[in-house]
Design a protein around this motif. Sequence first.
Motif, PDB file in Angstrom:
ATOM      1  N   LYS A   1       0.841  -1.065   0.122  1.00 37.59           N
ATOM      2  CA  LYS A   1      -0.179  -0.025  -0.010  1.00 37.59           C
ATOM      3  C   LYS A   1       0.983   1.309   0.048  1.00 37.59           C
ATOM      4  O   LYS A   1       1.831   1.308   0.876  1.00 37.59           O
TER       5      LYS A   1
ATOM      6  N   GLU B   1       0.959  -1.292   4.376  1.00 34.92           N
ATOM      7  CA  GLU B   1       1.204  -2.735   4.576  1.00 34.92           C
ATOM      8  C   GLU B   1       1.888  -3.177   3.408  1.00 34.92           C
ATOM      9  O   GLU B   1       1.597  -2.663   2.426  1.00 34.92           O
ATOM     10  N   ARG B   2       2.865  -4.174   3.810  1.00 34.48           N
ATOM     11  CA  ARG B   2       3.744  -4.755   2.832  1.00 34.48           C
ATOM     12  C   ARG B   2       3.750  -6.265   2.826  1.00 34.48           C
ATOM     13  O   ARG B   2       3.949  -6.697   3.915  1.00 34.48           O
ATOM     14  N   PHE B   3       3.398  -6.940   1.867  1.00 29.23           N
ATOM     15  CA  PHE B   3       3.360  -8.380   2.037  1.00 29.23           C
ATOM     16  C   PHE B   3       4.305  -8.966   0.819  1.00 29.23           C
ATOM     17  O   PHE B   3       4.137  -8.571  -0.443  1.00 29.23           O
TER      18      PHE B   3
END
Length: 137
Positions: free
Chosen positions: A42, A119-121
């Motif tokens: 994001k 967020e970071r995945f």
Amino acid sequence: MTITRRTAATTLVALAALPLATPAQSRPDRKEAAPMYGLIGKMRAQPGQRDALVAILLEGTAAMPGCLSYGIAKDKQDADALWITETWIDQASHKASLSLPSVQAAIAKGRPLIAGFGERFETEPVGGHGMMSKKSA
């Protein structure tokens, strides 16, 4: 020995149930290919600057070797947020892309429009509809 239809059918069913060897299994001298690499993150634009940031990202990320997909989506709940979904043939290709002149230019041009990150995945993609194949990258 006489082979009947029943014997032939039973043999075919048994053979079909056996797992097929993957290319890496059939050639023990070859290393297994690196898994695909994915990122979902994001990004928040400065207020009112989301569309300008989208344009910069789209322009600077058109030709990246090893990139199977690079998607930019507007967050429907947050007028300043974007979701970026990336799929790469491997993590090394993603890392190398950060040195490309077009990506460096996009980063420099877009940096003032970025308010922050959410967020970071990291993921390991396995395929899917619409995704370019690893072979065509």
